[in-house]
Scaffold this motif. Structure first.
Motif, PDB file in Angstrom:
ATOM      1  N   ILE A 100       4.210  -1.678   6.968  1.00  0.00           N
ATOM      2  CA  ILE A 100       4.823  -0.401   7.353  1.00  0.00           C
ATOM      3  C   ILE A 100       6.194  -0.249   6.714  1.00  0.00           C
ATOM      4  O   ILE A 100       6.552   0.834   6.227  1.00  0.00           O
ATOM      5  CB  ILE A 100       4.892  -0.309   8.890  1.00  0.00           C
ATOM      6  N   ILE A 101       6.996  -1.329   6.668  1.00  0.00           N
ATOM      7  CA  ILE A 101       8.287  -1.264   5.978  1.00  0.00           C
ATOM      8  C   ILE A 101       8.081  -0.941   4.501  1.00  0.00           C
ATOM      9  O   ILE A 101       8.797  -0.114   3.915  1.00  0.00           O
ATOM     10  CB  ILE A 101       9.060  -2.586   6.133  1.00  0.00           C
ATOM     11  N   THR A 102       7.089  -1.564   3.892  1.00  0.00           N
ATOM     12  CA  THR A 102       6.779  -1.291   2.486  1.00  0.00           C
ATOM     13  C   THR A 102       6.448   0.177   2.276  1.00  0.00           C
ATOM     14  O   THR A 102       6.958   0.814   1.333  1.00  0.00           O
ATOM     15  CB  THR A 102       5.609  -2.171   2.025  1.00  0.00           C
ATOM     16  N   ALA A 103       5.610   0.731   3.139  1.00  0.00           N
ATOM     17  CA  ALA A 103       5.233   2.141   3.018  1.00  0.00           C
ATOM     18  C   ALA A 103       6.443   3.048   3.222  1.00  0.00           C
ATOM     19  O   ALA A 103       6.584   4.083   2.542  1.00  0.00           O
ATOM     20  CB  ALA A 103       4.139   2.468   4.028  1.00  0.00           C
ATOM     21  N   PHE A 104       7.326   2.683   4.136  1.00  0.00           N
ATOM     22  CA  PHE A 104       8.529   3.467   4.387  1.00  0.00           C
ATOM     23  C   PHE A 104       9.435   3.460   3.154  1.00  0.00           C
ATOM     24  O   PHE A 104       9.925   4.515   2.719  1.00  0.00           O
ATOM     25  CB  PHE A 104       9.272   2.895   5.600  1.00  0.00           C
ATOM     26  N   LEU A 105       9.656   2.290   2.570  1.00  0.00           N
ATOM     27  CA  LEU A 105      10.500   2.200   1.376  1.00  0.00           C
ATOM     28  C   LEU A 105       9.877   2.933   0.193  1.00  0.00           C
ATOM     29  O   LEU A 105      10.591   3.561  -0.605  1.00  0.00           O
ATOM     30  CB  LEU A 105      10.742   0.731   1.021  1.00  0.00           C
ATOM     31  N   ALA A 106       8.567   2.863   0.074  1.00  0.00           N
ATOM     32  CA  ALA A 106       7.884   3.590  -1.001  1.00  0.00           C
ATOM     33  C   ALA A 106       8.082   5.095  -0.846  1.00  0.00           C
ATOM     34  O   ALA A 106       8.246   5.821  -1.839  1.00  0.00           O
ATOM     35  CB  ALA A 106       6.391   3.249  -0.998  1.00  0.00           C
ATOM     36  N   GLU A 107       8.089   5.567   0.394  1.00  0.00           N
ATOM     37  CA  GLU A 107       8.310   6.990   0.637  1.00  0.00           C
ATOM     38  C   GLU A 107       9.750   7.379   0.310  1.00  0.00           C
ATOM     39  O   GLU A 107       9.996   8.454  -0.263  1.00  0.00           O
ATOM     40  CB  GLU A 107       7.973   7.334   2.090  1.00  0.00           C
ATOM     41  N   LEU A 108      10.710   6.527   0.636  1.00  0.00           N
ATOM     42  CA  LEU A 108      12.099   6.796   0.252  1.00  0.00           C
ATOM     43  C   LEU A 108      12.214   6.904  -1.265  1.00  0.00           C
ATOM     44  O   LEU A 108      12.884   7.807  -1.791  1.00  0.00           O
ATOM     45  CB  LEU A 108      13.023   5.687   0.754  1.00  0.00           C
ATOM     46  N   LYS A 109      11.593   5.978  -1.973  1.00  0.00           N
ATOM     47  CA  LYS A 109      11.619   5.982  -3.439  1.00  0.00           C
ATOM     48  C   LYS A 109      11.014   7.275  -3.982  1.00  0.00           C
ATOM     49  O   LYS A 109      11.591   7.921  -4.873  1.00  0.00           O
ATOM     50  CB  LYS A 109      10.849   4.772  -3.971  1.00  0.00           C
ATOM     51  N   ALA A 110       9.877   7.673  -3.444  1.00  0.00           N
ATOM     52  CA  ALA A 110       9.194   8.874  -3.926  1.00  0.00           C
ATOM     53  C   ALA A 110      10.036  10.123  -3.672  1.00  0.00           C
ATOM     54  O   ALA A 110      10.142  11.005  -4.548  1.00  0.00           O
ATOM     55  CB  ALA A 110       7.833   9.008  -3.247  1.00  0.00           C
ATOM     56  N   ARG A 111      10.636  10.205  -2.504  1.00  0.00           N
ATOM     57  CA  ARG A 111      11.458  11.381  -2.194  1.00  0.00           C
ATOM     58  C   ARG A 111      12.702  11.427  -3.067  1.00  0.00           C
ATOM     59  O   ARG A 111      13.120  12.509  -3.508  1.00  0.00           O
ATOM     60  CB  ARG A 111      11.842  11.373  -0.714  1.00  0.00           C
ATOM     61  N   ALA A 112      13.304  10.256  -3.324  1.00  0.00           N
ATOM     62  CA  ALA A 112      14.485  10.219  -4.183  1.00  0.00           C
ATOM     63  C   ALA A 112      14.134  10.640  -5.607  1.00  0.00           C
ATOM     64  O   ALA A 112      14.893  11.360  -6.262  1.00  0.00           O
ATOM     65  CB  ALA A 112      15.090   8.813  -4.166  1.00  0.00           C
ATOM     66  N   GLU A 113      12.991  10.209  -6.097  1.00  0.00           N
ATOM     67  CA  GLU A 113      12.569  10.570  -7.454  1.00  0.00           C
ATOM     68  C   GLU A 113      12.224  12.048  -7.548  1.00  0.00           C
ATOM     69  O   GLU A 113      12.554  12.709  -8.546  1.00  0.00           O
ATOM     70  CB  GLU A 113      11.381   9.696  -7.865  1.00  0.00           C
ATOM     71  N   THR A 114      11.628  12.599  -6.512  1.00  0.00           N
ATOM     72  CA  THR A 114      11.315  14.033  -6.507  1.00  0.00           C
ATOM     73  C   THR A 114      12.606  14.856  -6.497  1.00  0.00           C
ATOM     74  O   THR A 114      12.730  15.866  -7.205  1.00  0.00           O
ATOM     75  CB  THR A 114      10.461  14.389  -5.278  1.00  0.00           C
ATOM     76  N   ALA A 115      13.587  14.412  -5.706  1.00  0.00           N
ATOM     77  CA  ALA A 115      14.838  15.162  -5.575  1.00  0.00           C
ATOM     78  C   ALA A 115      15.701  15.094  -6.832  1.00  0.00           C
ATOM     79  O   ALA A 115      16.439  16.033  -7.142  1.00  0.00           O
ATOM     80  CB  ALA A 115      15.631  14.640  -4.378  1.00  0.00           C
ATOM     81  N   THR A 116      15.612  13.984  -7.567  1.00  0.00           N
ATOM     82  CA  THR A 116      16.499  13.785  -8.718  1.00  0.00           C
ATOM     83  C   THR A 116      15.826  13.968 -10.068  1.00  0.00           C
ATOM     84  O   THR A 116      16.497  14.164 -11.075  1.00  0.00           O
ATOM     85  CB  THR A 116      17.103  12.369  -8.683  1.00  0.00           C
ATOM     86  N   GLY A 117      14.507  13.859 -10.094  1.00  0.00           N
ATOM     87  CA  GLY A 117      13.806  13.890 -11.370  1.00  0.00           C
ATOM     88  C   GLY A 117      13.913  12.593 -12.134  1.00  0.00           C
ATOM     89  O   GLY A 117      13.483  12.510 -13.294  1.00  0.00           O
ATOM     90  N   ALA A 118      14.482  11.569 -11.514  1.00  0.00           N
ATOM     91  CA  ALA A 118      14.659  10.259 -12.162  1.00  0.00           C
ATOM     92  C   ALA A 118      13.547   9.314 -11.717  1.00  0.00           C
ATOM     93  O   ALA A 118      12.863   9.558 -10.723  1.00  0.00           O
ATOM     94  CB  ALA A 118      16.013   9.675 -11.797  1.00  0.00           C
TER      95      ALA A 118
END
Length: 416
Positions: A100-118
């Motif tokens: 569950i922690i892994t899935a949570f961190l993966a979601e943070l990564k995905a949202r950050a990449e969507t917001a920044t384009g990086a």
């Protein structure tokens, strides 16, 4: 976002709240994680039937709406413990807290990449000075566990930085050369301290120290002292054979008052145990309320009510109540500033002693501290500021960026 972005994502993965930031053209940019908010609750919800994992406020809203499923919070507290890798049936699938922690961190990564384009290949993560106060092996295991979660979430590499030291970097702008400051970072699960000295515009860390004590411990103490008696804690059972009485086992109440353990109480064995105790209960009404909590899975609703009551009572002369109407109409537990302080009294001593230990390690006298900088939501408790005023009576108290200082400092550290 613009160009010249760092490929390293700064992540403050907290027990209660999380945040992400980057350096963009030399400036710290916090990345909105939900509804333009710079922080989001470190919470997840798995629907019972269909639909994917919800995180942050969406997880809390599902709980409030009464959706069927499993709500979980304080995931970070399981790092370095056997609970981390225990697989349970959650949302129709066997999962561990590590998953569950892994899935949570993966979601943070995905949202950050969507917001920044990086595309972020590396993370700089905050970590407490001590995940576990006195167990070096367990403390090391906790970082190993968290590193594995980051790598499984899609990062190619992850580095760690002590959270109060990151906060010191973010606080440097308000300090003059030669000033010595004390960071007091009280989060959901740990209390961390750093003594820092300004050399021009550079921050020099003189010492850091930490203990496993935070807001979830405060909630636990308030719950045990104010709420659990209404569910049967401290009451007795008649013996099935012979004379005399037995106490109602306390372990179930201890777990019900512990954020990360609540989801694991909703088992047939636990419900059966309480049902078997009911006919023997001296105070059957109270134990009946406990049964309702387990059957209707109201543990997290109760924990949120405790948290709200704690916050409301955290004011001079405040008087409030912990609402438990979901369990029984009109049920509430009174809480005052005085009763709150009594429940937390031993914690105040621990926080002051830990801060003093940090000063000793830094070879710094309390009167040398120019400012005490409070970081983390639980640092806003009046008990914390009173203890620091006692320890460092000549210092100024600064509450500048209590909720974002750590992630800001982590982002600044990605430049080095």
């Amino acid at each position: 976002m613009t160009t010249q972005q760092s490929k390293t994502l700064a992540i403050d993965f907290g027990t209660s709240n999380s945040a992400c930031a980057i350096i963009d053209n030399g400036i710290v940019r916090r990345i909105p994680m939900e509804r333009e908010s710079e922080t989001l609750p470190t919470a997840v919800f798995f629907p019972a039937s269909r639909g994917g994992m919800r995180i942050g406020s969406a997880a809390g809203q599902a709980l409030i709406d009464g959706d069927e499923g499993r709500y979980m919070r304080a995931l970070k507290s399981a790092l370095g413990t056997p609970l981390l890798n225990e697989a349970r049936l959650i949302g129709g699938k066997r999962r561990s807290i590590s998953d569950i922690i892994t899935a949570f961190l993966a979601e943070l990564k995905a949202r950050a990449e969507t917001a920044t384009g990086a595309h972020f290949t590396k993370a700089l993560s905050g970590r407490p000075v001590r995940f576990h106060s006195k167990d070096d092996a367990r403390d090391a295991q906790a970082e190993t566990d968290l590193r594995a979660c980051y790598l499984a979430a899609g990062f190619e590499a992850v580095d760690f930085m002590y959270e109060p030291e990151a906060a010191a970097l973010a606080s440097a702008g308000a300090a003059a050369s030669g000033d010595i400051g004390l960071i007091v970072d009280i989060g959901g699960g740990t209390s961390d301290f750093s003594v820092f000295e300004m050399h021009g515009t550079q921050v020099k860390i003189l010492a850091s120290h930490g203990i496993r004590l935070g807001g979830t411990n405060f909630d636990h103490a308030v719950s045990m002292s104010h709420v659990m008696e209404h569910l049967g804690h401290g009451s007795e059972l008649e013996r099935e054979l012979g004379d005399g009485r037995l106490p109602v086992p306390s372990s179930i109440f201890v777990d019900l008052a512990t954020w990360e353990k609540i989801p694991f109480l909703y088992t047939q064995d636990t419900r059966r145990m309480v049902k078997q105790m009911l006919p023997l209960a001296v105070e059957a009404q109270k134990l009946g309320r406990l049964e309702n909590v387990l059957v209707d899975e109201l543990g997290h609703d109760l924990a949120f009510a405790v948290e709200r009551g704690k916050i409301a009572a955290n004011a001079t002369g405040a008087r409030s109540q912990i609402e438990m109407g979901l369990i029984e109409k009109g049920l509430a537990a009174q809480i005052t500033e005085g009763s709150l302080n009594a429940a937390l009294s031993t914690y105040g001593d621990q926080i002051r002693n830990a801060a003093m230990e940090t000063l000793v390690r830094a070879q710094t006298a309390p009167q040398q501290i120019k400012s005490v900088v409070f970081v983390g939501g639980s640092s806003l408790m009046g008990m914390v500021s009173r203890e620091m005023a006692t320890l460092c009576p000549t210092s100024q108290q600064d509450y500048g960026e209590a909720f974002t200082a750590v992630v800001d400092g982590l982002a600044l550290a990605t430049q080095t």
